[in-house]
Design a protein around this motif. Structure first.
Motif, PDB file in Angstrom:
ATOM      1  N   GLN A 162       0.827  -1.195   0.000  1.00 43.68           N
ATOM      2  CA  GLN A 162       0.000   0.000   0.000  1.00 43.68           C
ATOM      3  C   GLN A 162       0.867   1.253   0.000  1.00 43.68           C
ATOM      4  N   ASP A 173       0.561   2.980  11.934  1.00 45.24           N
ATOM      5  CA  ASP A 173      -0.665   2.348  11.465  1.00 45.24           C
ATOM      6  C   ASP A 173      -0.416   0.987  10.823  1.00 45.24           C
ATOM      7  N   GLY A 204      -5.745   0.323  -7.039  1.00 45.47           N
ATOM      8  CA  GLY A 204      -6.849   0.285  -6.093  1.00 45.47           C
ATOM      9  C   GLY A 204      -8.183   0.164  -6.810  1.00 45.47           C
ATOM     10  N   ASP A 263     -12.414   0.219  -6.168  1.00 42.10           N
ATOM     11  CA  ASP A 263     -13.518   0.537  -5.249  1.00 42.10           C
ATOM     12  C   ASP A 263     -14.490  -0.640  -5.241  1.00 42.10           C
ATOM     13  N   ALA A 313     -14.698   0.106   3.235  1.00 42.40           N
ATOM     14  CA  ALA A 313     -14.211   1.348   3.839  1.00 42.40           C
ATOM     15  C   ALA A 313     -13.051   1.951   3.065  1.00 42.40           C
ATOM     16  N   THR A 314     -12.236   1.113   2.461  1.00 41.53           N
ATOM     17  CA  THR A 314     -11.135   1.591   1.619  1.00 41.53           C
ATOM     18  C   THR A 314     -11.162   0.809   0.312  1.00 41.53           C
ATOM     19  N   PRO A 315     -10.521   1.335  -0.719  1.00 47.55           N
ATOM     20  CA  PRO A 315     -10.402   0.557  -1.956  1.00 47.55           C
ATOM     21  C   PRO A 315      -9.625  -0.739  -1.699  1.00 47.55           C
ATOM     22  N   ASP A 351      -6.665  -2.744  -2.561  1.00 44.89           N
ATOM     23  CA  ASP A 351      -5.369  -2.583  -3.221  1.00 44.89           C
ATOM     24  C   ASP A 351      -4.923  -3.942  -3.745  1.00 44.89           C
ATOM     25  N   VAL A 356      -7.018  -4.479   2.102  1.00 45.03           N
ATOM     26  CA  VAL A 356      -8.283  -3.756   2.150  1.00 45.03           C
ATOM     27  C   VAL A 356      -8.684  -3.547   3.603  1.00 45.03           C
ATOM     28  N   SER A 357      -9.529  -2.569   3.827  1.00 43.76           N
ATOM     29  CA  SER A 357     -10.176  -2.369   5.126  1.00 43.76           C
ATOM     30  C   SER A 357     -11.673  -2.569   4.933  1.00 43.76           C
ATOM     31  N   GLU A 378     -13.557   0.733   8.613  1.00 42.31           N
ATOM     32  CA  GLU A 378     -12.462   1.681   8.802  1.00 42.31           C
ATOM     33  C   GLU A 378     -11.426   1.190   9.810  1.00 42.31           C
ATOM     34  N   LYS A 435      -7.876  -3.643   9.085  1.00 37.07           N
ATOM     35  CA  LYS A 435      -7.013  -3.791   7.924  1.00 37.07           C
ATOM     36  C   LYS A 435      -6.715  -5.273   7.710  1.00 37.07           C
TER      37      LYS A 435
END
Length: 840
Positions: free
Chosen positions: A50, A57, A417, A419, A423-425, A427, A481-482, A485, A488
Motif C-alpha cells: 500500500q 498504522d 486500487g 472501489d 471502507a477503503t479501496p 489494493d 483492504v479495510s 475503517e 485492515k
C-alpha cells in the motif's frame, strides 16, 4: 588520555546525562521534521504494497531508524549502528579465519542468511565470504552492510516479521530495507575518530554527502566514504612458549623464544581485524512526461582487510640442514587477507499504465574477493626445495584463491486500487521476479596448494575450485483492504521455481483492528522458505591450526555422498505473531509483539567429525572421504577431520519485541525523547536427524561413534544468543546542546566449547548492562562537534574458566583466547570517539 582519567571523565558525563534524561533513541526526529514529529509518523514502504501507510498504522511490526540516530551511536559500521538501536538485531563481535574480515549480524536470533536486505526496496546481493568455522554466525553469507555508506542513508525500515510471500527467499526472520537519501540540495561533511580504552582498534572515518538537482525535474544524491579500523589484541600469552605445563613447551625452545620481542604475547589471533574501506553511493531520478520516472541507484566499494592467525614457532619451517636452515628465527604470525571489490547497480522506470502503478527494474550486484595469505610459508615446499648443503625456498605471500558472487534480479511490480464498496479501496498488487545467482571459487597459486599448502590458510585446490549458478522466477499477488475503517487485512501469495530445487508456494495473512484511537491489535500467520546459498552448497576448503587440519566438505560433493550426507535442500518456515499498539497517554506509543518461528530442515554447520584424534585413527571413513575430495593434510598435526553443512534440524524460536516511545517537552528547558525497547528470544531444537551410518565407527575417544550435531553445536543454537536485550534510551536537546545516553541490558549467553581434549565445557557471557553516551554542540554555520563513548565503563564478558584453560593447555594449543566470541557486546571493552560534522 590517562587511563585513570577516562573513568572519572565518563562517570561525570554519565551523571550529567542522568540529570537530563536517557538518549540515543530508535525513534529520533528527522533533521528536517518539526520538533513534535516522531519517526512513528513516517510513511513506510516495507512490509506492505500500500501507499501512504504510516509506521504507527502498520499491521506488521516495523521499526524506523534515521541517519541522525545512526550517527549518534558513534559507529562507522552500519551493522554496529543498527545493533545499538534495534533490540532484535545483534551484530557479530569476532569471527574465525576469514569470517573475521566480513562480520555479520542476525535478526531474532536466527541465521544472518534468514534476514533479507533491500536497498530502496530492491534485493541486495550477498557477500562471497562464507563464515565457515563453528560459532553463532556459522554459515553466514548475507549482504555485507559495510559497503553501504551511512551518510547516504535517509532511513532504515526494519520489518521484524516473516515476509517470504512478499519478498521471496531469505525473508524468514524479517527484512532490513535501506532507503537512500534523495535530497535535491544541501549535504554534509563528517569526520570521526576513536580507539578502544585499553588500546588497539584505532578507527577513523570521513564522508561527504551532496544533494543536487541537475535539472528542474531530476535529483542526484551522491555519497563518498572512507573508513579505517586497526588491529586489536585481547589474547593471553601463548601457552606453548610460556607455560611449562604445555606439551609444546621445552626449556630449549623457551631459551630462544623468551628473547623474541613481545614475548610471551606472541600470538595475536584474538582481536579485531584491520580494514580499509572506500565506498561510493548514488541515488538519482528524472521525471518524464505522463507521470513517469526513470531512476537509478548504486554502490561501489573497495576493501582491504587482514587478520592475524595463530603464531608459528621458530622451528616450524626448516630445511634439510636442520637448525642451520630456519628462515624464521623469531617465528612468524601469518595474516589472512582479502582484497575485495563490491558493486551494485539498479536501473528502473515507474509510472502509470492503464490505471496501474507500474515499477519495472533490473538490479545487478557483484562481490569479487581475492584471498591472500601474508607473512607465511609452505613448510613442505621449503624442505623439498632444500638440500643438505643449500637452503630451501618458499614465498611469504600467497594467492590462496578467490570468491565471486553475482546476483541479477529483474522485477515487474503492478498495483491498483479498486472501489469495492468497503471502507477503503481494494489494493491489488501483482508482480514477477526473475533472478540469476552465481558463485565461483578460484584456485590458489601453486605454492599455496603444494602438499599441505600455505601455513594458516591453504590455497584452494583444483578440486575446491569451480563455478556454480542458479536461476529462479516467481509470481506473487498481494491484496490489502479495510472492510470497515478500523480493520485492515493484507494477504499475499508467492509461487517460486528454482532451477535446482523445484518449486514452492508460500503465503502470508496480516491483519489489524483498531478498537479506538488508543488501542489496536495486530497479527500475522505466514509460511516461508530459504534456498541454501550457493556458497553453503559448494564451498570446499581446508581449515588449519598449528595442531589440527579439517576439511570443509561441500554438501553437494561426491565425498559427502561417501559419508551418507545428502545435498542441501531449502529450509521451510511457519511464522505466527500477535501484537498490540497502544497510546495509553497523549504522545506515548507502545507496541508489543510476540512471535513464533518454526523451521524445518534447518541448515547448520556440523560439529567437528574426526578421522584422526590426538594422533589416533578414530574413523577411517572420514579419512577416505578427505582423500576422495583430493585434500592433502599437514602430516605434523595431531587431529584431522571434516566439517559440513547439512539439513538436519527442526527448530522453534519464540520471543517478544516491545517499543515504548514518549517525548517530554520541557518548555524553555528543552526536550527529552524517551524510548524503552527490548527483545526476549529463545530457540529450541525440536528434532535432530539421525547421523549417517558411516559415522557410527566406535573408538576409545568416541565409544558411541560420532554425530554431525554434537552438544557444542546445539548449545550455539539454543543458548549462545542473549536471553534478552533491553535498551533504555532517550535524547535531551536544549538549544545547541544535545546529550544522549543509552543503557542496554544484555541477558546471559552461554555455549559448550571443546577446549581441545574434551569433554565439552561451558563458556559464559553473564548478564550485563552497557552504557553508551554522547555529548554534542552545534556551532555557527552548520558545524556540530560531538564526543562520546560506547561501553563507557569498559566492561568485558566473563573469562574462560580455569578448568577450560587447564584442559586447553593440556591439548598443546596456544590457548590465547580468554573471552567467548559470541559475547553480544564484543571482547574489546570500551571505545571512545569524537566526531565533527558540517551540514550545508
Amino acid at each position: 588520555m590517562n587511563r585513570r582519567f577516562k573513568p572519572a571523565l565518563l562517570a561525570g558525563i554519565s551523571a550529567l546525562s542522568v540529570t537530563f534524561g536517557y538518549s540515543a533513541q530508535a525513534f529520533a526526529a528527522a533533521p528536517d521534521a518539526p520538533a513534535d514529529q516522531n519517526e512513528i509518523d513516517v510513511v513506510i514502504v516495507t512490509g506492505t504494497r500500500q501507499t501512504g501507510l504510516r509506521v504507527i498504522d502498520s499491521p506488521a511490526p516495523v521499526q524506523v531508524v534515521d541517519t541522525s540516530t545512526l550517527e549518534r551511536t558513534g559507529a562507522v559500521d552500519l551493522r554496529l549502528g543498527l545493533a545499538n538501536l534495534v533490540p532484535s538485531f545483534n551484530a557479530q563481535a569476532f569471527g574465525g579465519d576469514t569470517a573475521n574480515l566480513t562480520l555479520s549480524a542476525r535478526l531474532r536470533g536466527l541465521s544472518p542468511n534468514q534476514a533479507l536486505v533491500l536497498v530502496n526496496g530492491k534485493r541486495r546481493h550477498t557477500t562471497g565470504n562464507l563464515a565457515v568455522l563453528s560459532g553463532v554466525y556459522q554459515g553466514a553469507a548475507a549482504a555485507d552492510l559495510g559497503f553501504i555508506p551511512m551518510a547516504g542513508i535517509g532511513r532504515i525500515e526494519v520489518l521484524t516479521d516473516g515476509a517470504a510471500a512478499q519478498y521471496g527467499t531469505d525473508a524468514i526472520a524479517g527484512v532490513v530495507n535501506i532507503i537512500l537519501k534523495k535530497n535535491v540540495s544541501g549535504g554534509s561533511i563528517s569526520a570521526t575518530g576513536g580507539e578502544y580504552f585499553d588500546g588497539g582498534g584505532k578507527t577513523a572515518g570521513g564522508s561527504v554527502n551532496i544533494g543536487m538537482a541537475p535539472t528542474e525535474s531530476s535529483y542526484l544524491n551522491i555519497t563518498v566514504e572512507s573508513k579505517y579500523h586497526g588491529f586489536s589484541n585481547r589474547g593471553l600469552a601463548d601457552q606453548r612458549v610460556a607455560n611449562p605445563a604445555s606439551p609444546g613447551y621445552s626449556a630449549a625452545n623457551n631459551a630462544v623464544e623468551s628473547l623474541i620481542p613481545g614475548y610471551p604475547n606472541l600470538n595475536l589471533i584474538s582481536g579485531d581485524a584491520e580494514y580499509r574501506i572506500n565506498n561510493f553511493a548514488f541515488n538519482a531520478g528524472v521525471e518524464l512526461p505522463a507521470d513517469f520516472e526513470v531512476y537509478s541507484f548504486g554502490t561501489l566499494g573497495h576493501k582491504d582487510a587482514s587478520a592475524y592467525e595463530n603464531y608459528r614457532r621458530y622451528n616450524r619451517i626448516q630445511g634439510k640442514m636442520g637448525a642451520a636452515d630456519r628462515p624464521f628465527p623469531l617465528g612468524f604470525s601469518p595474516r589472512e587477507r582479502i582484497i575485495e571489490d563490491d558493486y551494485a547497480l539498479t536501473l528502473g522506470v515507474s509510472g502509470k499504465v492503464a490505471g496501474w502503478d507500474m515499477d519495472l527494474s533490473s538490479t545487478y550486484g557483484k562481490d569479487d574477493i581475492e584471498v591472500r595469505v601474508e607473512d607465511s610459508a609452505n613448510a613442505s615446499l621449503y624442505v623439498d626445495t632444500s638440500t643438505t648443503t643449500t637452503k630451501g625456498f618458499s614465498p611469504t605471500s600467497f594467492h590462496a584463491g578467490s570468491w565471486r558472487t553475482t546476483q541479477w534480479t529483474n522485477n515487474l511490480d503492478l498495483r491498483r486500487g479498486f472501489d469495492v464498496g468497503l471502507a477503503t479501496p481494494l489494493d491489488v498488487a501483482v508482480g514477477y521476479e526473475q533472478r540469476r545467482d552465481t558463485y565461483r571459487i578460484g584456485q590458489g597459486d601453486a605454492a599455496s596448494t603444494y602438499k599441505e599448502g600455505s601455513q594458516s590458510y591453504p590455497g584452494f585446490q583444483k578440486t575446491d575450485a569451480g563455478g556454480h549458478s542458479r536461476t529462479s522466477w516467481a509470481l506473487y499477488t498481494d491484496l490489502a483492504v479495510s472492510p470497515v475503517e478500523a480493520w485492515k487485512i493484507d494477504a499475499a501469495v508467492r509461487y517460486e521455481k528454482f532451477s535446482d530445487f523445484g518449486d514452492t508456494t508460500v503465503a502470508k495473512l496480516t491483519s489489524r483492528y483498531d478498537f479506538n484511537e488508543m488501542f489496536a491489535v495486530r497479527g500475522t500467520a505466514s509460511t516461508g522458505f530459504r534456498a541454501p546459498t550457493l556458497a553453503e552448497s559448494f564451498y570446499s576448503a581446508t581449515n588449519v591450526s598449528p595442531t589440527s587440519a579439517f576439511v570443509q566438505l561441500a554438501p553437494n560433493s561426491p565425498a559427502a555422498r561417501l559419508l551418507g550426507i545428502d545435498a542441501l535442500k531449502p529450509e521451510k518456515s511457519t511464522n505466527f505473531s500477535l501484537g498490540i499498539v497502544a497510546h495509553p497517554i497523549p504522545k506515548m506509543t507502545a507496541t508489543i509483539d510476540v512471535y513464533q518461528i518454526k523451521l524445518k530442515d534447518r541448515i547448520f554447520g556440523s560439529s567437528s567429525v574426526y578421522g584422526l584424534r590426538n594422533g589416533v585413527v578414530v574413523n577411517s571413513n572420514v579419512n577416505a572421504a578427505i582423500a576422495a575430495n583430493g585434500n592433502v593434510l599437514d602430516s605434523t598435526v595431531a587431529s584431522t577431520g571434516i566439517n559440513i553443512f547439512s539439513n538436519g534440524l527442526d527448530t522453534r524460536t519464540r520471543g517478544l519485541d516491545f517499543v515504548v516511545s514518549y517525548p517530554t517537552d520541557l518548555g524553555d528547558a528543552g526536550r527529552i525523547d524517551w524510548t524503552l525497547s527490548g527483545n526476549f528470544n529463545k530457540t529450541k531444537i525440536t528434532k535432530v536427524k539421525t547421523a549417517p551410518a558411516a559415522l557410527a565407527t566406535t573408538s576409545a575417544a568416541f565409544p558411541s561413534g560420532q554425530v554431525l550435531f554434537a552438544g557444542n553445536a546445539a548449545s550455539l543454537l539454543e543458548k549462545a544468543a542473549p536471553k534478552y536485550k533491553i535498551g533504555l534510551n532517550g535524547l535531551y536537546t536544549f538549544g545547541k546542546v544535545s546529550l544522549s545516553l543509552t543503557e542496554t541490558f544484555y541477558g546471559k549467553a552461554e555455549a559448550l566449547s571443546d577446549p581441545g581434549t574434551g569433554p565439552l565445557l561451558n563458556t559464559v557471557a553473564s548478564a550485563t548492562a552497557i552504557t553508551d553516551v554522547e555529548l554534542s554542540y552545534k556551532f555557527l554555520k552548520g558545524v556540530t562537534a560531538a564526543i562520546g563513548a560506547n561501553n563507557a565503563f569498559n566492561k568485558y564478558p566473563d573469562k574462560f574458566t580455569s578448568a577450560f584453560q587447564t584442559a586447553c593447555i593440556a591439548s598443546g594449543g596456544g590457548c590465547v583466547t580468554q573471552y567467548p566470541g559470541f559475547s553480544p557486546y564484543g571482547i574489546n571493552g570500551g571505545y571512545y570517539y569524537g566526531r565533527l560534522t558540517y551540514a550545508f
